[in-house]
Design a protein around this motif. Structure first.
Motif, short mmCIF file in Angstrom:
data_model
loop_
_atom_site.label_atom_id
_atom_site.label_comp_id
_atom_site.label_asym_id
_atom_site.label_seq_id
_atom_site.Cartn_x
_atom_site.Cartn_y
_atom_site.Cartn_z
N VAL A 111 0.83 -1.20 0.00
CA VAL A 111 0.00 0.00 0.00
C VAL A 111 0.87 1.27 0.00
O VAL A 111 0.57 2.24 -0.69
N VAL A 112 1.97 1.23 0.76
CA VAL A 112 2.89 2.37 0.76
C VAL A 112 3.41 2.62 -0.66
O VAL A 112 3.42 3.76 -1.14
N ASN A 113 3.81 1.56 -1.35
CA ASN A 113 4.30 1.71 -2.72
C ASN A 113 3.20 2.22 -3.65
O ASN A 113 3.46 3.05 -4.52
N LEU A 114 1.98 1.74 -3.42
CA LEU A 114 0.85 2.19 -4.25
C LEU A 114 0.63 3.70 -4.08
O LEU A 114 0.48 4.43 -5.07
N LEU A 115 0.62 4.15 -2.83
CA LEU A 115 0.42 5.58 -2.58
C LEU A 115 1.50 6.40 -3.28
O LEU A 115 1.24 7.45 -3.86
N ASP A 116 2.71 5.88 -3.23
CA ASP A 116 3.85 6.53 -3.85
C ASP A 116 3.68 6.61 -5.37
O ASP A 116 3.82 7.68 -5.98
N ASP A 117 3.30 5.49 -5.99
CA ASP A 117 3.08 5.46 -7.44
C ASP A 117 1.99 6.43 -7.86
O ASP A 117 2.12 7.15 -8.85
N LEU A 118 0.89 6.43 -7.09
CA LEU A 118 -0.24 7.28 -7.45
C LEU A 118 0.14 8.75 -7.37
O LEU A 118 -0.29 9.56 -8.18
N GLN A 119 0.98 9.06 -6.38
CA GLN A 119 1.40 10.45 -6.26
C GLN A 119 2.20 10.89 -7.48
O GLN A 119 1.98 11.96 -8.03
N GLN A 120 3.10 10.02 -7.91
CA GLN A 120 3.91 10.33 -9.08
C GLN A 120 3.06 10.46 -10.33
O GLN A 120 3.25 11.36 -11.13
N GLU A 121 2.10 9.55 -10.45
CA GLU A 121 1.30 9.49 -11.66
C GLU A 121 0.29 10.63 -11.73
O GLU A 121 0.08 11.22 -12.78
N LEU A 122 -0.34 10.93 -10.61
CA LEU A 122 -1.45 11.87 -10.62
C LEU A 122 -1.10 13.23 -10.01
O LEU A 122 -1.95 14.11 -9.92
N GLY A 123 0.13 13.37 -9.56
CA GLY A 123 0.53 14.64 -8.95
C GLY A 123 -0.25 14.99 -7.70
O GLY A 123 -0.64 16.13 -7.49
N LEU A 124 -0.51 14.00 -6.86
CA LEU A 124 -1.32 14.24 -5.67
C LEU A 124 -0.51 14.92 -4.58
O LEU A 124 0.71 14.85 -4.55
N THR A 125 -1.22 15.58 -3.69
CA THR A 125 -0.62 16.10 -2.47
C THR A 125 -1.19 15.28 -1.32
O THR A 125 -2.39 15.07 -1.25
N TYR A 126 -0.31 14.80 -0.46
CA TYR A 126 -0.78 13.99 0.65
C TYR A 126 -0.54 14.66 1.99
O TYR A 126 0.50 15.29 2.20
N ILE A 157 6.34 6.92 8.39
CA ILE A 157 6.30 8.36 8.13
C ILE A 157 7.60 8.81 7.46
O ILE A 157 7.59 9.58 6.51
N ARG A 158 8.70 8.29 7.94
CA ARG A 158 9.97 8.68 7.35
C ARG A 158 10.03 8.24 5.90
O ARG A 158 10.54 8.95 5.04
N HIS A 159 9.50 7.06 5.63
CA HIS A 159 9.59 6.55 4.28
C HIS A 159 8.75 7.35 3.30
O HIS A 159 9.13 7.55 2.16
N VAL A 160 7.57 7.81 3.73
CA VAL A 160 6.65 8.42 2.77
C VAL A 160 6.73 9.95 2.69
O VAL A 160 6.34 10.52 1.69
N SER A 161 7.24 10.60 3.74
CA SER A 161 7.04 12.06 3.82
C SER A 161 8.19 12.88 3.25
O SER A 161 9.35 12.47 3.29
N ILE A 178 14.21 2.67 10.01
CA ILE A 178 14.55 3.97 10.56
C ILE A 178 16.06 4.08 10.76
O ILE A 178 16.61 5.15 10.91
N ASP A 179 16.74 2.93 10.70
CA ASP A 179 18.17 2.93 11.01
C ASP A 179 19.04 2.93 9.77
O ASP A 179 20.25 2.83 9.87
N ARG A 180 18.45 3.00 8.58
CA ARG A 180 19.26 2.96 7.37
C ARG A 180 18.99 4.19 6.54
O ARG A 180 18.00 4.88 6.73
N GLU A 181 19.84 4.38 5.53
CA GLU A 181 19.57 5.41 4.53
C GLU A 181 18.22 5.10 3.92
O GLU A 181 17.85 3.94 3.73
N GLN A 182 17.49 6.15 3.58
CA GLN A 182 16.17 5.95 3.05
C GLN A 182 16.22 5.24 1.70
O GLN A 182 16.93 5.65 0.80
N THR A 183 15.44 4.18 1.58
CA THR A 183 15.36 3.51 0.29
C THR A 183 14.22 4.13 -0.51
O THR A 183 13.25 4.62 0.05
N GLU A 184 14.36 4.10 -1.81
CA GLU A 184 13.34 4.69 -2.66
C GLU A 184 12.02 3.94 -2.55
O GLU A 184 10.97 4.50 -2.38
N ARG A 185 12.12 2.63 -2.66
CA ARG A 185 10.91 1.82 -2.64
C ARG A 185 11.06 0.64 -1.71
O ARG A 185 12.14 0.10 -1.55
N LEU A 186 9.93 0.23 -1.15
CA LEU A 186 9.94 -1.00 -0.38
C LEU A 186 9.77 -2.15 -1.35
O LEU A 186 9.29 -1.99 -2.46
#
Lengths: 370, 363
Positions: free
Chosen positions: A215-230, A240-244, B284-292
């Motif tokens: 789901v995290v990857n999906l949200l990411d793809d959709l943002q790129q594709e549709l130019g969404l703001t989240y 949070i760190r991964h997505v923001s 949280i302990d690594r460099e941020q990866t682009e994708r999971l």
């Protein structure tokens, strides 16, 4: 208070944007508050209020992902419902694309509902069990009287395949899907009207790890594709760190720190942020030793009915001094794009040096020893 | 009922000798007959655990983690109205005693005294009608011949030990008057009241905030050091097991797919499902990866476990072994000589290559 807007303006000009070049502000929130009254007795006199959100300011820029993180009861979900106007704010303003939407009624909000959509946490509670997936995802079109090109059904099927569901499942009911698939249905519904802003309240916390990543990857793809703001609200700091792009940390109804991703995780300034991050278990058995430097906050978050005076964190802060009990620290940009509300920030010059430390402040935390 | 348990519920007579390990589970099966078919929640699980050590059991929802723990506690033995819902077979040896064939009375004596459990949701695991103190004291008095006063004192002591402020006052509070973290502490106090030798913690921190989670994990670690208990930590959070567990058991579809020391499982994982779990996690302990790198698809239904390797429909390497063997033959759990077990049809070399060349660099 008067200087804060100015500072924000300079921030937006300096920070390079990730998804778009324009640092255009899509949503502007200032002084937003929500107090839920507590009534007492037969006459339902107001006896107090739960100060769920108590004066917060932030901007959401077009194309970015703003993460909101905090513990349960810090007001992050209430904040999400205020900016989508599912709740009526007690005070402050919410501006969407320059238009004040703070007190718009149901009819006034209706045209804007196209632009602002929400994804909910519970994929079980947020879908009507009596409706088919087709009905659920096509509801936005019917409510808004929009006829997509080629008809509603093909459009709904396009949306279903966009979020990775089988378009042939159009006539199935929510109970026939797994949790991750249901969350995808909720996402398809939110995207139906091509919104500008999507507020996601804990979009993945009810899901298993492997599904969470999908789901995290999906949200990411959709943002790129549709130019969404989240605006993504979550309690999980790793997610949070991964997505923001930028992250706001909330504590007891206030934003205590707001910074871009790298700055916040690299050099957090607010002691609460530091404690929060050090509490995250690290999935690495070799770094178990690192846990020994961990800051352990004691006790629980105080009640939002009568939050502590001054800085709300002073009752649990190891750096607290006299000034913290009396003066509320303003949210200031101590570095470009890094705002923090603290008298004694970490990784930044002390704002009130030489103040008398509070007795017992040093005992407010313990560190793990292995 | 007892006859059934004596012969082993699935029909096989229970034969086996007492092991030397403190806890040894051999080929544990817990099946539930339902209208839709037989739910094979746990389907042949074996492991050992020594005193003072922590075993982490990880897996997704429906992988059989909790059913395993309830099985060890003997909570599937007798259902409502004395009817047995679950079909249990295998052996569970605790301190040289086999639990599955033991009489209910005997198991009841062990439960709470030698084996204790911490549940995920303390609000529903505690009785809302009785004070915290009463509930802790009750657990103490069941197993010890002491008067109410002594039991209450014991309750106060334990509440103090688990870090509840003003324990002599809070002992008279009701569960709803406690916050989530305090309730979890109270439940730990209840579990520890008889100094159990085996503590089973089923998702003890899942419902809690990170800061509180850190407090509770620290508490469990301290108490383990103090009492020398063996701990089984059941969780879906790899971060939590990495901090707590000495050994790790990864479950998928009711079976163990990988078992070894935490170090081995995190650094040289040998099963594609474990790779998937590691790749799904934002770190949280690594460099941020682009994708999971998520595991595709969803967990299997336990009524209809895929034939062959249960993981094959989701496994990106299902076609690596020849002759479609992943879809027809169930891989056995095999040891590689370093006390590291895994159940996969790929050869050791194939897996080492995939892990070092394809998976590890992307994590």
């Amino acid at each position: 208070m008067t200087e804060t807007p100015d500072m924000k303006k300079t921030d937006t000009a300096v920070i390079p944007r990730q998804a778009t070049d324009s640092p255009e502000v899509l949503l502007k929130v200032s002084g937003l508050t929500k107090h839920f009254p507590i009534t007492k007795g037969l006459l339902r006199r107001q006896a107090g209020a739960v100060k769920a959100v108590d004066g917060i300011d932030f901007d959401v820029r077009r194309g970015e992902t703003l993460g909101i993180v905090g513990e349960s009861g810090c007001g992050k979900s209430t904040m999400g419902r205020l900016i989508t106007r599912l709740l009526e704010p007690t005070g402050g303003t919410v501006e969407f694309e320059g238009k004040d939407i703070t007190h718009l009624g149901v009819a006034g909000m209706r045209p804007l509902r196209r632009d602002i959509q929400m994804i909910f946490q519970d994929p079980y509670g947020s879908l009507n069990p009596r409706h088919t997936v087709g009905t659920i995802v096509s509801a936005p079109f019917k409510l808004q009287n929009v006829m997509p090109e080629g008809g509603i059904k093909p459009e709904v099927q396009r949306l279903l395949s966009l979020v990775g569901l089988n378009p042939e499942h159009y006539n199935r009911y929510p109970h026939e899907f797994s949790g991750g698939q249901r969350q995808r249905i909720g996402i398809a519904r939110a995207l139906a009207l091509n919104p500008k802003l999507v507020v996601a309240d804990e979009p993945v916390s009810a899901l298993d790890v492997s599904i969470q990543a999908q789901v995290v990857n999906l949200l990411d793809d959709l943002q790129q594709e549709l130019g969404l703001t989240y605006v993504i609200i979550a309690h999980d700091l790793s997610v949070i760190r991964h997505v923001s792009d930028r992250i706001a940390v909330m504590y007891l109804g206030k934003i205590v720190e707001l910074a871009d991703n790298k700055a916040l995780y690299g050099a957090p300034m607010h002691p609460y942020t530091t404690a929060l991050m050090s509490a995250v278990p690290v999935p690495d058995p070799r770094r178990r030793g690192a846990a020994s430097g961990r800051i352990l906050l004691k006790g629980d978050v105080p009640s939002p009915i009568s939050p502590p005076s001054g800085c709300r964190f002073h009752t649990r802060c190891w750096k607290a001094t006299q000034v913290c009990t009396t003066q509320e620290p303003p949210l200031l940009a101590l570095k470009t794009g890094h705002q923090v509300a603290c008298h004694h920030p970490e990784n930044a010059p002390d704002q009130v040096p030489g103040d008398q430390p509070l007795p017992g402040a040093a005992d407010a935390v313990s560190t793990v020893s292995e | 009922m007892t006859d059934l348990t004596k012969t082993g519920v699935l029909g096989q007579p229970v034969v086996g000798t007492a092991p030397t390990a403190f806890l040894e589970v051999r080929d544990l099966k817990v099946h539930f007959p339902t209208e839709d078919g037989l739910v094979k929640s746990v389907d042949g699980l074996s492991f050992t655990l020594e005193k003072g050590k922590t075993l982490g059991i990880v897996g997704e929802s429906g992988s059989g983690k909790s059913v395993t723990s309830l099985g060890i506690m003997g909570l599937h033995r007798v259902g409502q109205y004395g009817r047995q819902r679950a079909r249990i077979s295998g052996e569970i040896w605790l301190n040289g005693k086999e639990l599955l064939t033991a009489e209910e009375d005997e198991v009841r004596k062990l439960r709470g005294r030698e084996i204790a459990m911490i549940f995920q949701d303390p609000l529903s695991a505690m009785h809302p009608y009785f004070t915290i103190g009463k509930q802790i004291a009750e657990a103490y008095r069941v197993h010890n011949k002491v008067d109410k006063k002594a039991a209450r004192k014991r309750a106060v002591d334990l509440l103090d030990r688990v870090g509840i402020p003003e324990p002599h006052k809070r002992v008279d509070s009701y569960p709803h008057e406690f916050s989530g973290g305090m309730r979890q502490r109270a439940m730990i106090a209840m579990a520890l009241v008889n100094n159990p030798e085996l503590l089973i913690a089923d998702e003890p921190t899942t419902a809690l905030d990170v800061t509180v989670q850190a407090q509770i994990l620290d508490l469990i670690r301290d108490l383990q050091k103090e009492f020398g208990s063996a701990v089984i930590m059941i969780t879906h959070d790899l971060g939590v097991v990495a901090e707590m567990a000495d050994e790790l058991l990864v479950m998928y579809g009711g079976r163990c797919v990988e078992r070894g020391t935490a170090e081995k499982v995190f650094y040289e994982p040998r099963h594609p499902y474990t790779w998937g779990l590691l790749g799904s996690m934002p770190r949280i302990d690594r460099e941020q990866t682009e994708r999971l790198i998520p595991v595709k698809g969803s967990p299997p239904s336990l009524i209809n476990i895929p034939s062959g390797c249960a993981f094959n429909p989701r496994c990106p390497y299902a076609d690596v072994p020849k002759d479609n063997v992943t879809r027809t033959v169930r891989p056995e759990l095999t040891e590689d000589g370093t006390r590291h077990w895994s159940a996969c049809h790929m050869t050791h070399e194939q897996r080492t290559r995939i892990w070092t060349e394809e998976i590890a660099p992307k994590l």
